[in-house]
Design a protein around this motif. Structure first.
Motif, PDB file in Angstrom:
ATOM      1  N   PHE A  77     -75.312 -21.879  14.182  1.00 44.09           N
ATOM      2  CA  PHE A  77     -75.907 -21.227  15.354  1.00 44.09           C
ATOM      3  C   PHE A  77     -75.436 -21.907  16.636  1.00 44.09           C
ATOM      4  O   PHE A  77     -74.973 -21.241  17.569  1.00 44.09           O
ATOM      5  CB  PHE A  77     -77.434 -21.276  15.247  1.00 44.09           C
ATOM      6  CG  PHE A  77     -78.163 -20.916  16.522  1.00 44.09           C
ATOM      7  CD1 PHE A  77     -78.301 -19.594  16.907  1.00 44.09           C
ATOM      8  CD2 PHE A  77     -78.707 -21.909  17.324  1.00 44.09           C
ATOM      9  CE1 PHE A  77     -78.983 -19.262  18.086  1.00 44.09           C
ATOM     10  CE2 PHE A  77     -79.382 -21.590  18.496  1.00 44.09           C
ATOM     11  CZ  PHE A  77     -79.524 -20.254  18.874  1.00 44.09           C
ATOM     12  N   TYR A  78     -75.532 -23.229  16.693  1.00 46.50           N
ATOM     13  CA  TYR A  78     -75.144 -23.930  17.913  1.00 46.50           C
ATOM     14  C   TYR A  78     -73.639 -23.893  18.134  1.00 46.50           C
ATOM     15  O   TYR A  78     -73.170 -23.831  19.278  1.00 46.50           O
ATOM     16  CB  TYR A  78     -75.662 -25.371  17.902  1.00 46.50           C
ATOM     17  CG  TYR A  78     -77.144 -25.440  18.149  1.00 46.50           C
ATOM     18  CD1 TYR A  78     -77.672 -25.077  19.382  1.00 46.50           C
ATOM     19  CD2 TYR A  78     -78.030 -25.825  17.146  1.00 46.50           C
ATOM     20  CE1 TYR A  78     -79.033 -25.116  19.618  1.00 46.50           C
ATOM     21  CE2 TYR A  78     -79.400 -25.864  17.373  1.00 46.50           C
ATOM     22  CZ  TYR A  78     -79.899 -25.508  18.612  1.00 46.50           C
ATOM     23  OH  TYR A  78     -81.247 -25.531  18.848  1.00 46.50           O
ATOM     24  N   ARG A  79     -72.876 -23.904  17.053  1.00 45.82           N
ATOM     25  CA  ARG A  79     -71.417 -23.823  17.201  1.00 45.82           C
ATOM     26  C   ARG A  79     -71.011 -22.463  17.767  1.00 45.82           C
ATOM     27  O   ARG A  79     -70.149 -22.374  18.655  1.00 45.82           O
ATOM     28  CB  ARG A  79     -70.739 -24.066  15.846  1.00 45.82           C
ATOM     29  CG  ARG A  79     -69.212 -24.144  15.935  1.00 45.82           C
ATOM     30  CD  ARG A  79     -68.788 -25.271  16.852  1.00 45.82           C
ATOM     31  NE  ARG A  79     -67.351 -25.297  17.089  1.00 45.82           N
ATOM     32  CZ  ARG A  79     -66.790 -25.881  18.134  1.00 45.82           C
ATOM     33  NH1 ARG A  79     -67.525 -26.487  19.046  1.00 45.82           N
ATOM     34  NH2 ARG A  79     -65.484 -25.874  18.279  1.00 45.82           N
ATOM     35  N   VAL A  80     -71.632 -21.406  17.286  1.00 46.91           N
ATOM     36  CA  VAL A  80     -71.357 -20.061  17.808  1.00 46.91           C
ATOM     37  C   VAL A  80     -71.689 -19.999  19.297  1.00 46.91           C
ATOM     38  O   VAL A  80     -70.927 -19.456  20.104  1.00 46.91           O
ATOM     39  CB  VAL A  80     -72.162 -19.007  17.020  1.00 46.91           C
ATOM     40  CG1 VAL A  80     -72.093 -17.642  17.703  1.00 46.91           C
ATOM     41  CG2 VAL A  80     -71.637 -18.882  15.594  1.00 46.91           C
ATOM     42  N   LEU A  81     -72.832 -20.584  19.667  1.00 42.83           N
ATOM     43  CA  LEU A  81     -73.226 -20.600  21.082  1.00 42.83           C
ATOM     44  C   LEU A  81     -72.235 -21.387  21.942  1.00 42.83           C
ATOM     45  O   LEU A  81     -71.916 -20.988  23.062  1.00 42.83           O
ATOM     46  CB  LEU A  81     -74.613 -21.216  21.239  1.00 42.83           C
ATOM     47  CG  LEU A  81     -75.834 -20.298  21.242  1.00 42.83           C
ATOM     48  CD1 LEU A  81     -77.089 -21.099  21.537  1.00 42.83           C
ATOM     49  CD2 LEU A  81     -75.684 -19.168  22.236  1.00 42.83           C
ATOM     50  N   GLN A  82     -71.747 -22.518  21.408  1.00 38.69           N
ATOM     51  CA  GLN A  82     -70.815 -23.344  22.165  1.00 38.69           C
ATOM     52  C   GLN A  82     -69.478 -22.634  22.378  1.00 38.69           C
ATOM     53  O   GLN A  82     -68.893 -22.707  23.456  1.00 38.69           O
ATOM     54  CB  GLN A  82     -70.583 -24.669  21.442  1.00 38.69           C
ATOM     55  CG  GLN A  82     -71.772 -25.618  21.511  1.00 38.69           C
ATOM     56  CD  GLN A  82     -71.597 -26.847  20.629  1.00 38.69           C
ATOM     57  OE1 GLN A  82     -70.691 -26.905  19.798  1.00 38.69           O
ATOM     58  NE2 GLN A  82     -72.460 -27.834  20.801  1.00 38.69           N
ATOM     59  N   VAL A  83     -69.003 -21.943  21.353  1.00 40.12           N
ATOM     60  CA  VAL A  83     -67.680 -21.313  21.419  1.00 40.12           C
ATOM     61  C   VAL A  83     -67.722 -20.010  22.221  1.00 40.12           C
ATOM     62  O   VAL A  83     -66.764 -19.672  22.915  1.00 40.12           O
ATOM     63  CB  VAL A  83     -67.145 -21.056  19.994  1.00 40.12           C
ATOM     64  CG1 VAL A  83     -65.824 -20.303  20.040  1.00 40.12           C
ATOM     65  CG2 VAL A  83     -66.962 -22.380  19.244  1.00 40.12           C
ATOM     66  N   HIS A  84     -68.835 -19.299  22.148  1.00 40.45           N
ATOM     67  CA  HIS A  84     -68.928 -17.981  22.788  1.00 40.45           C
ATOM     68  C   HIS A  84     -70.077 -17.941  23.805  1.00 40.45           C
ATOM     69  O   HIS A  84     -70.847 -16.978  23.848  1.00 40.45           O
ATOM     70  CB  HIS A  84     -69.112 -16.896  21.723  1.00 40.45           C
ATOM     71  CG  HIS A  84     -67.947 -16.759  20.802  1.00 40.45           C
ATOM     72  ND1 HIS A  84     -66.804 -16.053  21.133  1.00 40.45           N
ATOM     73  CD2 HIS A  84     -67.730 -17.263  19.552  1.00 40.45           C
ATOM     74  CE1 HIS A  84     -65.939 -16.121  20.131  1.00 40.45           C
ATOM     75  NE2 HIS A  84     -66.466 -16.850  19.169  1.00 40.45           N
ATOM     76  N   THR A  85     -70.168 -18.984  24.616  1.00 33.73           N
ATOM     77  CA  THR A  85     -71.284 -19.113  25.561  1.00 33.73           C
ATOM     78  C   THR A  85     -71.386 -17.922  26.497  1.00 33.73           C
ATOM     79  O   THR A  85     -72.464 -17.364  26.704  1.00 33.73           O
ATOM     80  CB  THR A  85     -71.141 -20.411  26.389  1.00 33.73           C
ATOM     81  OG1 THR A  85     -70.991 -21.516  25.516  1.00 33.73           O
ATOM     82  CG2 THR A  85     -72.353 -20.614  27.274  1.00 33.73           C
ATOM     83  N   LYS A 164     -84.618 -21.660  26.233  1.00 29.45           N
ATOM     84  CA  LYS A 164     -84.220 -22.807  27.052  1.00 29.45           C
ATOM     85  C   LYS A 164     -83.808 -23.990  26.176  1.00 29.45           C
ATOM     86  O   LYS A 164     -82.810 -24.669  26.446  1.00 29.45           O
ATOM     87  CB  LYS A 164     -85.382 -23.234  27.954  1.00 29.45           C
ATOM     88  CG  LYS A 164     -85.761 -22.208  29.010  1.00 29.45           C
ATOM     89  CD  LYS A 164     -84.954 -22.375  30.263  1.00 29.45           C
ATOM     90  CE  LYS A 164     -85.435 -21.417  31.344  1.00 29.45           C
ATOM     91  NZ  LYS A 164     -84.764 -21.591  32.619  1.00 29.45           N
ATOM     92  N   MET A 165     -84.574 -24.254  25.130  1.00 27.48           N
ATOM     93  CA  MET A 165     -84.262 -25.385  24.253  1.00 27.48           C
ATOM     94  C   MET A 165     -82.942 -25.168  23.518  1.00 27.48           C
ATOM     95  O   MET A 165     -82.187 -26.115  23.290  1.00 27.48           O
ATOM     96  CB  MET A 165     -85.392 -25.599  23.242  1.00 27.48           C
ATOM     97  CG  MET A 165     -86.726 -25.950  23.872  1.00 27.48           C
ATOM     98  SD  MET A 165     -87.135 -27.729  24.028  1.00 27.48           S
ATOM     99  CE  MET A 165     -86.166 -28.258  25.430  1.00 27.48           C
ATOM    100  N   ALA A 166     -82.650 -23.916  23.166  1.00 24.50           N
ATOM    101  CA  ALA A 166     -81.361 -23.620  22.532  1.00 24.50           C
ATOM    102  C   ALA A 166     -80.220 -23.970  23.474  1.00 24.50           C
ATOM    103  O   ALA A 166     -79.185 -24.511  23.056  1.00 24.50           O
ATOM    104  CB  ALA A 166     -81.290 -22.145  22.128  1.00 24.50           C
ATOM    105  N   LEU A 167     -80.407 -23.703  24.774  1.00 24.82           N
ATOM    106  CA  LEU A 167     -79.366 -24.007  25.755  1.00 24.82           C
ATOM    107  C   LEU A 167     -79.280 -25.502  26.040  1.00 24.82           C
ATOM    108  O   LEU A 167     -78.197 -26.005  26.363  1.00 24.82           O
ATOM    109  CB  LEU A 167     -79.618 -23.228  27.048  1.00 24.82           C
ATOM    110  CG  LEU A 167     -79.553 -21.700  26.914  1.00 24.82           C
ATOM    111  CD1 LEU A 167     -79.759 -21.035  28.266  1.00 24.82           C
ATOM    112  CD2 LEU A 167     -78.234 -21.251  26.305  1.00 24.82           C
ATOM    113  N   TYR A 168     -80.393 -26.227  25.936  1.00 23.26           N
ATOM    114  CA  TYR A 168     -80.343 -27.685  26.027  1.00 23.26           C
ATOM    115  C   TYR A 168     -79.266 -28.222  25.081  1.00 23.26           C
ATOM    116  O   TYR A 168     -78.462 -29.087  25.444  1.00 23.26           O
ATOM    117  CB  TYR A 168     -81.683 -28.275  25.590  1.00 23.26           C
ATOM    118  CG  TYR A 168     -82.658 -28.651  26.679  1.00 23.26           C
ATOM    119  CD1 TYR A 168     -83.227 -29.919  26.714  1.00 23.26           C
ATOM    120  CD2 TYR A 168     -83.051 -27.751  27.654  1.00 23.26           C
ATOM    121  CE1 TYR A 168     -84.157 -30.276  27.675  1.00 23.26           C
ATOM    122  CE2 TYR A 168     -83.973 -28.092  28.622  1.00 23.26           C
ATOM    123  CZ  TYR A 168     -84.528 -29.359  28.634  1.00 23.26           C
ATOM    124  OH  TYR A 168     -85.450 -29.719  29.590  1.00 23.26           O
TER     125      TYR A 168
END
Length: 561
Positions: A77-85, A164-168
């Motif tokens: 989940f966090y890797r997907v968010l980092q790559v496709h912000t 918000k915490m996910a974006l932290y």
């Protein structure tokens, strides 16, 4: 962490890797037969997640798909968010998170974060111990009274702290196990929720007065008692009256800030500072007119005053450059009771009362028009054309969220100012082609500010967050806006680079903390950038190295405690 095997391992989102488990891991962890033969890299998994996500037609469906991924495979989940912000930010945050909050009771499945109700008074310290993580260093808390521009959503407002915490973690690399979303459920005055059989919150009117204050006091004290004085508490989407009051009450004694007031101010001022570079002007040359005088507008106004004072103007003169319009019209000195409003009074003007926006624009002749009142379409064709008559390059910031509440669209702003305006918005807008030129409108997203500021606060073990922090952050962000960004119409750096932008911003803020004596980490690190980088959460999983990384990161966060 206790060793898990077989189906238990696949059901634990903190360590699950799905088809990325190697042949040897499948043997050791008794996964043979539970997974098909294929072994996928995390990179391929990210690609497959995005293919699935893009095939979903519903915005709410996309939001739920990502929530399910977070509950199933946290690192992916966090890797997907980092790559496709850039693509995913509007889903996990504004504007789609607004829809998710409205539907939160309907889509609620696996609980995330903590719900503390008004009926839990007297037991909050004990209840916080149920969160499942022994060491929390950052909390985002809401009482759901003013969710974006959508109003009182009660316990459904939990979508905001969760987002918000996910974006932290995704943006600033803050380890997710150190973060906790919290909703203080004190009831709701939203009758449709009180009548909704699916509603997950308390079905009673909002608690107010001493009962409410005692709950918030107990919550703040319980956090410090359990996790220490440097545990960051970020307030989010409280009603205007409580937001200012609670910030003033707690800012000296707790590690706390209000993102709607201070984070919004910081990102908006950063956008304006970049705008002044594009228009080749100085901040002290501008007049600012705000449609709205709530948390966001007043936060921006006060930070603008601070920025003008920093540039040599006295405070009274700086305040005179800022005009406010609230629900009663232009904020004037003749208005009954205005002297008792400590936040609006510095900006009240000795002119006649009026509610007519065009009349006010003609009176003030602003160079910067800022929308923060959630009045969709307020910046209509006539207003925008008048701004273009008054200014060579009018600065138009339509900051209200979500998109449906924006004062104007990017297309309207460029079209009605003949492509001469500098535009920014609170929610994302598509690129606009006008007279053969492509404009890329900048989104004044608080995510440029609060994750990086939080990273610096947490790593430096700061006990008090003063207002100057957000001017430091604004300057640090504005300086990262390139000439190329400005040439295409954006007053913010590309979201594609937001991880590095946040880290550089955090390093600047950390440097300021040490210089001003607010940092409690010893010894002071020579290189603040590397000091912060050593603490970042790594969403990659590469076999046994993951466990080693978790242990090293955990040690970095706790070695000075």
């Amino acid at each position: 962490m206790q060793k898990l095997y077989g189906v238990d391992l696949l059901r634990e989102p903190n360590v699950n890797k799905d088809l990325a488990f190697t042949t040897r891991e499948r043997e050791v962890y008794k996964l043979k037969g539970l997974l098909p033969a294929a072994i996928r890299s995390q990179e391929l998994q990210v690609q497959i997640i995005m293919d699935n996500l893009r095939s979903i037609n519903s915005d709410l469906g996309k939001y739920m798909f990502l929530r399910d991924l977070q509950d199933h495979n946290k690192r992916l989940f966090y890797r997907v968010l980092q790559v496709h912000t850039r693509e995913l930010m509007p889903i996990v945050y504004t504007p789609i998170v607004g829809l998710a909050c409205q539907k939160y009771s309907l889509i609620f499945k696996r609980p995330r974060g903590m719900f503390i109700t008004i009926n839990d008074a007297g037991r909050i310290f004990e209840i916080l111990g149920n969160c499942g993580e022994p060491e929390i260093k950052a909390i985002v808390v809401t009482d759901g009274e003013r969710i974006l521009g959508l109003g009182d959503l009660g316990a459904n407002g939990m979508g905001i702290p969760v987002g918000k915490m996910a974006l932290y973690s995704a943006i600033a690399g803050i380890p997710p196990e150190l973060t906790l979303p919290v909703t203080l459920d004190v009831g709701t005055n939203n009758q449709s929720l009180l009548d909704d059989p699916y509603y997950i919150g308390l079905k009673q009117r909002r608690a107010t007065g001493p009962h409410y204050d005692q709950l918030v006091d107990e919550f703040m004290e319980a956090v410090v008692k359990r996790w220490g004085r440097s545990c960051l508490i970020q307030f989010e989407d409280f009603g205007n009256k409580n937001a200012f009051r609670l910030l003033s009450k707690y800012k000296k004694d707790y590690c706390t800030f209000n993102d709607d007031i201070q984070g919004t101010a910081s990102v908006a001022v950063a956008g304006m500072l970049a705008s002044f570079r594009k228009t080749n002007t100085k901040i002290n040359q501008h007049r600012f007119l705000f449609l709205g005088a709530g948390e966001a507008a007043l936060g921006i106004a006060h930070l603008l005053t601070m920025a003008m004072v920093e540039n040599g103007m006295d405070e009274e003169t700086a305040n005179s450059q800022i005009w406010l319009i609230d629900s009663q019209g232009l904020v004037t000195q003749s208005r009954p009771g205005i002297r008792d409003d400590e936040h609006k009074w510095p900006f009240a003007k000795n002119v006649k009362n009026t509610k007519d926006l065009m009349e006010i624009v003609n009176l003030v002749q602003p160079s910067c028009l800022i929308g923060a009142a959630a009045v969709p379409g307020a910046f209509n064709e006539s207003i925008l054309k008048r701004m273009a008559e008054l200014n060579k390059n009018p600065i138009i910031f339509a900051l209200s969220n979500p998109t449906s509440k924006a004062e104007c669209t990017a297309e309207q702003a460029y079209q009605h100012t003949d492509g001469r305006c500098v535009f920014a918005s609170g929610s994302p807008f598509d690129n606009v082609v006008y007279k053969g030129q492509t404009f890329v409108p900048g989104q004044g997203n608080n995510a440029y500010i609060f994750p990086g500021v939080a990273l610096a606060i947490m790593a430096c073990q700061v006990h008090e967050i003063v207002d100057e922090v957000f001017l430091v952050a604004a300057n640090a962000l504005a300086e990262q806006v390139s000439k190329e960004d400005l040439n295409i119409g954006s007053v913010y750096p590309s979201l594609d680079n937001i991880n590095e932008v946040s880290l550089l911003l955090a390093a600047r803020v950390a440097e300021w903390f040490f210089n001003k004596g607010y940092a409690n980490v010893r010894p002071e690190p020579d290189d603040k950038y590397l000091f912060l980088k050593s603490r970042l959460y790594d969403a990659l999983y590469d076999g046994s190295n993951f466990t080693k990384h978790v242990e090293e990161t955990h040690h970095a966060w706790h070695q000075h405690d």
